[in-house]
Design an enzyme around this catalytic site. Structure first.
Site, PDB file in Angstrom:
ATOM      1  N   GLY A 178       1.431   5.389   4.748  1.00 25.48           N
ATOM      2  CA  GLY A 178       0.294   5.769   5.580  1.00 25.48           C
ATOM      3  C   GLY A 178      -0.864   4.797   5.546  1.00 25.48           C
ATOM      4  O   GLY A 178      -1.909   5.054   6.144  1.00 25.48           O
ATOM      5  N   SER A 179      -0.702   3.665   4.874  1.00 26.56           N
ATOM      6  CA  SER A 179      -1.801   2.694   4.774  1.00 26.56           C
ATOM      7  C   SER A 179      -1.822   1.697   5.928  1.00 26.56           C
ATOM      8  O   SER A 179      -2.668   0.802   5.953  1.00 26.56           O
ATOM      9  CB  SER A 179      -1.727   1.942   3.439  1.00 26.56           C
ATOM     10  OG  SER A 179      -0.494   1.255   3.311  1.00 26.56           O
TER      11      SER A 179
ATOM     12  N   LYS B 276       0.808  -0.395   7.060  1.00 25.52           N
ATOM     13  CA  LYS B 276       1.535  -1.649   6.861  1.00 25.52           C
ATOM     14  C   LYS B 276       2.279  -2.079   8.117  1.00 25.52           C
ATOM     15  O   LYS B 276       2.272  -3.253   8.485  1.00 25.52           O
ATOM     16  CB  LYS B 276       2.505  -1.500   5.680  1.00 25.52           C
ATOM     17  CG  LYS B 276       1.822  -1.194   4.351  1.00 25.52           C
ATOM     18  CD  LYS B 276       2.810  -1.049   3.211  1.00 25.52           C
ATOM     19  CE  LYS B 276       3.754   0.114   3.402  1.00 25.52           C
ATOM     20  NZ  LYS B 276       3.052   1.428   3.459  1.00 25.52           N
ATOM     21  N   SER B 277       2.953  -1.127   8.777  1.00 27.20           N
ATOM     22  CA  SER B 277       3.714  -1.477   9.981  1.00 27.20           C
ATOM     23  C   SER B 277       2.790  -1.843  11.129  1.00 27.20           C
ATOM     24  O   SER B 277       3.094  -2.738  11.931  1.00 27.20           O
ATOM     25  CB  SER B 277       4.631  -0.322  10.386  1.00 27.20           C
ATOM     26  OG  SER B 277       5.625  -0.116   9.397  1.00 27.20           O
TER      27      SER B 277
ATOM     28  N   CYS C 296      -3.436  10.151  -4.789  1.00 24.87           N
ATOM     29  CA  CYS C 296      -4.025   9.467  -5.935  1.00 24.87           C
ATOM     30  C   CYS C 296      -3.203   9.827  -7.183  1.00 24.87           C
ATOM     31  O   CYS C 296      -2.315  10.685  -7.125  1.00 24.87           O
ATOM     32  CB  CYS C 296      -5.481   9.890  -6.114  1.00 24.87           C
ATOM     33  SG  CYS C 296      -5.701  11.640  -6.529  1.00 24.87           S
TER      34      CYS C 296
ATOM     35  N   GLU D 156       8.918  -3.638   5.243  1.00 22.85           N
ATOM     36  CA  GLU D 156       9.607  -2.865   4.191  1.00 22.85           C
ATOM     37  C   GLU D 156      10.218  -3.788   3.133  1.00 22.85           C
ATOM     38  O   GLU D 156      11.369  -3.642   2.715  1.00 22.85           O
ATOM     39  CB  GLU D 156      10.692  -1.972   4.809  1.00 22.85           C
ATOM     40  CG  GLU D 156      10.179  -1.000   5.863  1.00 22.85           C
ATOM     41  CD  GLU D 156       9.297   0.114   5.307  1.00 22.85           C
ATOM     42  OE1 GLU D 156       9.096   0.165   4.074  1.00 22.85           O
ATOM     43  OE2 GLU D 156       8.805   0.927   6.103  1.00 22.85           O
TER      44      GLU D 156
ATOM     45  N   CYS E  98      -7.526  14.836  -1.763  1.00 21.83           N
ATOM     46  CA  CYS E  98      -8.929  14.753  -2.198  1.00 21.83           C
ATOM     47  C   CYS E  98      -9.747  13.685  -1.488  1.00 21.83           C
ATOM     48  O   CYS E  98     -10.968  13.662  -1.612  1.00 21.83           O
ATOM     49  CB  CYS E  98      -8.997  14.513  -3.703  1.00 21.83           C
ATOM     50  SG  CYS E  98      -8.414  12.879  -4.211  1.00 21.83           S
TER      51      CYS E  98
ATOM     52  N   GLY F 234       0.838  -1.188   0.000  1.00 21.61           N
ATOM     53  CA  GLY F 234       0.000   0.000   0.000  1.00 21.61           C
ATOM     54  C   GLY F 234       0.872   1.235   0.000  1.00 21.61           C
ATOM     55  O   GLY F 234       2.081   1.164   0.234  1.00 21.61           O
ATOM     56  N   ALA F 235       0.247   2.381  -0.260  1.00 19.13           N
ATOM     57  CA  ALA F 235       0.971   3.644  -0.219  1.00 19.13           C
ATOM     58  C   ALA F 235       1.390   3.945   1.215  1.00 19.13           C
ATOM     59  O   ALA F 235       0.912   3.323   2.171  1.00 19.13           O
ATOM     60  CB  ALA F 235       0.086   4.770  -0.764  1.00 19.13           C
TER      61      ALA F 235
END
Length: 204
Positions: free
Chosen positions: A16-17, A19-20, A186, A92, A152, A13-14
């Site tokens: 801030g999604s 993951k950690s 996005c 990572e 957005c 994911g980008a």
């Protein structure tokens, strides 16, 4: 007996999604059942200190460091001689070498051990990382972790690098940084970031 859960997973994911947060949650869930996991993170991931998996909300814990030339199959096989493992968790994972991803497939196929990897898919210039590319090619299961665009509110598909408030579209692929350096965006706002909004966010 074949372990049906022994697969290679790539959750991406980008920035801030979460993951950690997710990898720490998975580790906690296993350990709360008395099971053992091996947490790994690449040496280059030093944003919060070498050998540390840390989320943006403050959760963190140490992990074993992956050296650039490490053979992950040998490392994990050696670990298994010392203790029983239920799963291997890699943070990572985009920073892995192609050969290291292939070594993780051998961990799954030969050692019958699930391997869950977490990381970015592409860099700030929308090019695939070496490790992510190989994971997309080789993983048994791909899972997209979602977050929203900083401008957005639509789904963020990548991240944009900033320096002195300006978007960066060239430079070194790897530059470790936090929320002040990267923003999840996005596709539209990767090309057209709202710098006025960014300034207001900085002043808030």
């Amino acid at each position: 007996m074949v372990n049906l859960l022994a697969q290679l997973y790539f959750e991406y994911g980008a920035m801030g999604s979460g993951k950690s947060i997710e990898i720490l949650k998975v580790a906690h869930n296993y350990e709360s059942q008395g099971k053992h996991v091996l947490l790994l993170t690449p040496l280059i991931n030093d944003r919060d200190g070498v050998g540390m998996i840390a989320s943006r909300i403050g959760l963190k814990r140490p992990a074993r460091v992956i050296e650039p030339q490490a053979n992950l199959y040998d490392m994990i096989q050696e670990e298994l001689t010392e203790r029983e493992l239920t799963a291997v968790l890699v943070d990572e994972a985009q920073f892995l070498k192609k050969e290291q991803v292939d070594q993780l497939t051998l961990v799954v196929d030969r050692l019958d051990l699930p391997v869950m990897t977490f990381g970015l898919k592409q860099d700030a210039f929308n090019e695939l990382f070496e490790g992510a590319k190989r994971l997309i090619e080789m993983a048994d299961k791909l899972v997209e972790m979602k977050t929203i665009c900083s401008f957005c509110g639509r789904k963020a598909t990548t991240q944009l690098r900033f320096a002195n408030g300006q978007p960066q579209y060239e430079g070194e692929q790897i530059q470790i940084g936090g929320d002040d350096t990267y923003k999840p965006v996005c596709r539209y706002h990767w090309y057209h970031p709202d710098l006025t909004m960014l300034e207001k966010q900085g002043d808030a």
